[in-house]
Design an enzyme around this catalytic site. Sequence first.
Site, PDB file in Angstrom:
ATOM      1  N   ARG A 140     -11.176  -5.592   4.106  1.00  0.00           N
ATOM      2  CA  ARG A 140     -10.608  -5.036   5.334  1.00  0.00           C
ATOM      3  C   ARG A 140     -10.678  -3.502   5.291  1.00  0.00           C
ATOM      4  O   ARG A 140     -11.575  -2.949   4.688  1.00  0.00           O
ATOM      5  CB  ARG A 140      -9.185  -5.571   5.519  1.00  0.00           C
ATOM      6  CG  ARG A 140      -9.153  -7.107   5.639  1.00  0.00           C
ATOM      7  CD  ARG A 140      -7.748  -7.646   5.843  1.00  0.00           C
ATOM      8  NE  ARG A 140      -7.176  -7.162   7.090  1.00  0.00           N
ATOM      9  CZ  ARG A 140      -5.874  -7.290   7.410  1.00  0.00           C
ATOM     10  NH1 ARG A 140      -5.044  -7.892   6.551  1.00  0.00           N
ATOM     11  NH2 ARG A 140      -5.421  -6.834   8.549  1.00  0.00           N
ATOM     12  N   SER A 190      -4.766 -12.511   3.617  1.00  0.00           N
ATOM     13  CA  SER A 190      -6.119 -12.027   3.919  1.00  0.00           C
ATOM     14  C   SER A 190      -6.763 -11.483   2.645  1.00  0.00           C
ATOM     15  O   SER A 190      -6.070 -11.182   1.660  1.00  0.00           O
ATOM     16  CB  SER A 190      -6.062 -10.930   4.984  1.00  0.00           C
ATOM     17  OG  SER A 190      -5.333  -9.815   4.502  1.00  0.00           O
ATOM     18  N   HIS A 233      -1.634 -12.308  -1.112  1.00  0.00           N
ATOM     19  CA  HIS A 233      -2.004 -11.866   0.234  1.00  0.00           C
ATOM     20  C   HIS A 233      -2.730 -13.006   0.929  1.00  0.00           C
ATOM     21  O   HIS A 233      -3.553 -13.691   0.309  1.00  0.00           O
ATOM     22  CB  HIS A 233      -2.933 -10.642   0.196  1.00  0.00           C
ATOM     23  CG  HIS A 233      -2.310  -9.478  -0.475  1.00  0.00           C
ATOM     24  ND1 HIS A 233      -1.339  -8.707   0.132  1.00  0.00           N
ATOM     25  CD2 HIS A 233      -2.491  -8.959  -1.715  1.00  0.00           C
ATOM     26  CE1 HIS A 233      -0.958  -7.769  -0.710  1.00  0.00           C
ATOM     27  NE2 HIS A 233      -1.630  -7.897  -1.840  1.00  0.00           N
ATOM     28  N   HIS A 243       0.805  -1.217   0.000  1.00  0.00           N
ATOM     29  CA  HIS A 243       0.000   0.000   0.000  1.00  0.00           C
ATOM     30  C   HIS A 243       0.841   1.271   0.000  1.00  0.00           C
ATOM     31  O   HIS A 243       0.288   2.374   0.036  1.00  0.00           O
ATOM     32  CB  HIS A 243      -0.928  -0.016   1.233  1.00  0.00           C
ATOM     33  CG  HIS A 243      -1.493  -1.382   1.523  1.00  0.00           C
ATOM     34  ND1 HIS A 243      -2.349  -2.019   0.643  1.00  0.00           N
ATOM     35  CD2 HIS A 243      -1.290  -2.258   2.553  1.00  0.00           C
ATOM     36  CE1 HIS A 243      -2.653  -3.224   1.149  1.00  0.00           C
ATOM     37  NE2 HIS A 243      -2.028  -3.386   2.294  1.00  0.00           N
ATOM     38  N   GLU A 246       1.017 -11.314  -7.178  1.00  0.00           N
ATOM     39  CA  GLU A 246       0.871 -10.615  -5.893  1.00  0.00           C
ATOM     40  C   GLU A 246       0.036 -11.516  -4.979  1.00  0.00           C
ATOM     41  O   GLU A 246      -1.066 -11.919  -5.354  1.00  0.00           O
ATOM     42  CB  GLU A 246       0.164  -9.278  -6.135  1.00  0.00           C
ATOM     43  CG  GLU A 246      -0.124  -8.506  -4.870  1.00  0.00           C
ATOM     44  CD  GLU A 246      -0.913  -7.211  -5.146  1.00  0.00           C
ATOM     45  OE1 GLU A 246      -0.956  -6.734  -6.318  1.00  0.00           O
ATOM     46  OE2 GLU A 246      -1.511  -6.688  -4.185  1.00  0.00           O
TER      47      GLU A 246
END
Length: 151
Positions: free
Chosen positions: A108, A103, A101, A81, A99
């Site tokens: 979120r 979660s 992640h 981010h 990429e």
Amino acid sequence: MPDILLLHGPNLNLLGQRQPQIYGDDTLEQINIRARERAEKAGYTLESLQSNAESELVERLQRAGNDGVRFILINPAAFTHTSVALRDALAAIGLPFIEVHMSNVHAREPFRRQSFFSDLALGIICGFGARSYDLALVAAIDHLDSGANIS
Ligand code: DQA
């Protein structure tokens, strides 16, 4: 010169203890061992590196442009981010990457929906906990097996 480079960003060294309700119970070491074994079973070598320092990740990416790496799996963690530097390194070396992640970053806080990587990535896998890495590796192996020339 690994075929596949697996990079992890800041705080992922804490996996196993860090917010297990979000990130699960697997340690980073377990994730890395599983990834290396799966890659080797498919006939590829895999090297993993975790760093809390942006510069170390940038430097490893720069070397990847010259040391035979063919595919990158990266969970940039909080750098997702914030990091134009990591984005620029990936753009500079031009290797295909996924990429990753653990979660579902879209479910979120709003700031986690912003990624400096997604538009450059071959694909994005998020939301499956430690399985996100396994799924990303399946996609990486498929890409390498198929000799795909898309990057
Ligand atoms: C993460 C999501 C990021 O927003 C966060 O900063 C992380 C981990 C994930 O794997 O879900 O550290 O990349």
